[in-house]
Design a protein around this motif. Structure first.
Motif, PDB file in Angstrom:
ATOM      1  N   THR A 165      -1.766  -6.592  -5.948  1.00  0.00           N
ATOM      2  CA  THR A 165      -0.648  -6.277  -5.087  1.00  0.00           C
ATOM      3  C   THR A 165       0.005  -7.441  -4.568  1.00  0.00           C
TER       4      THR A 165
ATOM      5  N   TYR B 283       3.615  -7.509  -4.307  1.00  0.00           N
ATOM      6  CA  TYR B 283       4.228  -6.424  -3.485  1.00  0.00           C
ATOM      7  C   TYR B 283       4.090  -6.575  -1.975  1.00  0.00           C
ATOM      8  N   GLU B 284       3.103  -7.552  -1.591  1.00  0.00           N
ATOM      9  CA  GLU B 284       2.686  -8.009  -0.320  1.00  0.00           C
ATOM     10  C   GLU B 284       3.827  -8.806   0.148  1.00  0.00           C
TER      11      GLU B 284
ATOM     12  N   VAL C 218       6.645  -4.481   0.299  1.00  0.00           N
ATOM     13  CA  VAL C 218       7.061  -3.199  -0.233  1.00  0.00           C
ATOM     14  C   VAL C 218       5.594  -2.565  -0.766  1.00  0.00           C
ATOM     15  N   ASP C 219       5.714  -1.425  -1.034  1.00  0.00           N
ATOM     16  CA  ASP C 219       4.796  -0.570  -1.665  1.00  0.00           C
ATOM     17  C   ASP C 219       4.832  -0.597  -3.163  1.00  0.00           C
ATOM     18  N   PRO C 220       3.591  -0.696  -3.982  1.00  0.00           N
ATOM     19  CA  PRO C 220       3.527  -0.894  -5.633  1.00  0.00           C
ATOM     20  C   PRO C 220       4.579   0.263  -6.152  1.00  0.00           C
TER      21      PRO C 220
ATOM     22  N   ILE D 260      12.974  -2.831  -3.742  1.00  0.00           N
ATOM     23  CA  ILE D 260      12.651  -3.891  -4.099  1.00  0.00           C
ATOM     24  C   ILE D 260      13.628  -5.242  -3.790  1.00  0.00           C
TER      25      ILE D 260
ATOM     26  N   LEU E  22       9.283  -8.854 -10.140  1.00  0.00           N
ATOM     27  CA  LEU E  22       9.383  -7.085  -9.788  1.00  0.00           C
ATOM     28  C   LEU E  22      10.805  -6.734 -10.240  1.00  0.00           C
TER      29      LEU E  22
ATOM     30  N   ARG F  70       7.246  -6.903 -14.714  1.00  0.00           N
ATOM     31  CA  ARG F  70       6.509  -5.818 -13.726  1.00  0.00           C
ATOM     32  C   ARG F  70       5.363  -4.827 -14.522  1.00  0.00           C
TER      33      ARG F  70
ATOM     34  N   ASP G 131       1.585  -5.177 -13.237  1.00  0.00           N
ATOM     35  CA  ASP G 131       0.910  -3.935 -12.762  1.00  0.00           C
ATOM     36  C   ASP G 131      -0.283  -3.833 -13.674  1.00  0.00           C
TER      37      ASP G 131
END
Length: 419
Positions: free
Chosen positions: A5, A8-9, A13-15, A22, A55, A61, A65
């Protein structure tokens, strides 16, 4: 569930965030931390830019992930994001590499990956393929040092500080800047520099290597699979003081003109058209196999072959990899062609009724109405449910479940869908 993550951090933002979220988060971060602003922070700006580069791209992405930072470092070399690609320094800094430099194995040059097109026939009989490649080899004059004075050695490139790449900022609009990593123009991406007075003067020598065209041979073994790898050791680019990497060829099965075989594992599948007479009385057919052999397929009299029946021939499928005398099966799917209208006259039909099993004639009531079947032409005639007397109108109850009726029109004509 994502493997990592950190990206995202970096954007906050959330995954599960969508593309729009984004992009919005990146704009906020880039405007807040841009080096030209009072709140600027170059490191945080780089982190946000690196995160957004991954992302915003669906394939990158998905790779991140599924495999996290290792997927970006090692698995994405063919997409330009691997250790030696233009994003090497950027991801090195993001994932804690020393000084944000390019993260790669310094003891070995990078492997080179290519596709190797092979027909099904190549994979059946095996083949040796010749390929022309261009690669860097050590200069014979300077022995790969790039210098006419071996004692002088090489120093860290002052332009890129030994990273082999430079950071450039491109302004895309008010408050929006793109960060790009480009190869260092001074050292050519090596991170090392030789003083001009000591540089090798051999024609074509650049940083101790010259470009050379070579022909290499790749052995395609019998039974190899689509996607299988063939590794040619030490055939990648050479670099002074390093072990030479490998050329990795990925087998890519290509369509073979004029061949109707399809492969499934060790088995082969083909279709065969036969007449109704052959289906009922037996036949012999000759087919050309993938190795050029003529193979006779026979069905004796007394064995009826039904339409779309599947028969197998043991030992005529694909050879097993590294055990070519073991072979799979050949599946034959039969398409029985029925005679056209008018071919069978009344006398012939009467004779066939005596030979072939037919049900007893039905008892027809006196008041029954008799109709003769007509041929349906999809190109000429309206399909079921169309026309002025379809029984359907706006808001009709028939509209509630069209497909549930069990009939549909397809490219091959009217089909009945089992419920």
């Amino acid at each position: 569930m994502v493997a990592d993550t950190k990206l995202y951090e970096a954007l906050g933002v959330d995954p599960g965030a969508d593309e729009a979220t984004i992009k919005k988060a990146y704009r906020k971060k880039s405007m807040k931390y841009h080096p030209d602003r009072p709140t600027g922070d170059e490191e945080k700006f780089k982190l946000a830019s690196a995160a957004y580069e991954v992302l915003k791209d669906e394939k990158k992405r998905q790779l991140y992930d599924a495999h996290g930072e290792e997927g970006l470092k090692m698995g994405a070399g063919e997409g330009g994001m691997g250790p030696g690609g233009p994003f090497g320094g950027l991801f090195g800094g993001l994932f804690g590499g020393p000084g944000g430099g390019r993260q790669r194995d310094d003891s070995k040059t990078e492997d080179v990956v290519h596709e190797l097109g092979c027909t099904l026939g190549d994979l059946y009989v095996g083949k040796t393929k010749k390929l022309a490649i261009n690669r860097n080899v050590l200069c014979g004059a300077c022995k790969g040092t790039g210098s006419t004075n071996p004692k002088a050695g090489k120093s860290t490139c002052p332009q890129c500080n030994g990273q082999g790449a430079e950071v450039q900022y491109r302004r895309l609009g008010p408050g929006f800047v793109q960060q790009v990593h480009v190869e260092c123009t001074k050292c050519g991406g090596s991170g090392q520099h030789v003083a001009r007075k000591d540089q090798c003067q051999e024609r074509g020598c650049r940083q101790g290597v010259v470009r050379k065209k070579e022909t290499i041979e790749a052995v395609v073994d019998q039974g190899m699979l689509d996607g299988q790898r063939i590794t040619l050791r030490g055939k990648a680019d050479e670099e002074y003081g390093k072990t030479t990497g490998d050329v990795v060829l990925i087998v890519k099965e290509r369509q073979m003109p004029g061949v109707e075989f399809k492969r499934k594992g060790m088995d082969l599948i083909t279709k065969m058209d036969i007449s109704l007479g052959e289906a009922l009385t037996g036949f012999k057919r000759v087919i050309k196999h993938l190795d050029g052999r003529d193979v006779v397929i026979s069905s004796p009299a007394g064995k009826v072959v039904k339409h779309e029946a599947v028969k197998i021939i043991a030992g005529e499928g694909m050879p097993k990899y590294r055990s070519p005398f073991e072979k799979g099966r050949l599946f034959v799917i039969f398409q029985v062609a029925f005679p056209d209208d008018g071919v069978i006259d009344e006398a012939t039909a009467h004779a066939l009724r005596k030979l072939l099993p037919t049900p007893p004639a039905p008892t027809i009531p006196d008041e029954a109405e008799e109709f003769e079947l007509e041929a349906f032409d999809q190109d000429r005639d309206r399909g079921p449910g169309s026309g002025p007397f379809s029984g359907k109108g706006h808001g009709s109850a028939y509209d509630e479940d069209e497909e549930g009726a069990g009939m549909r029109m397809g490219g091959g004509g009217v089909e009945c869908a089992n419920q």
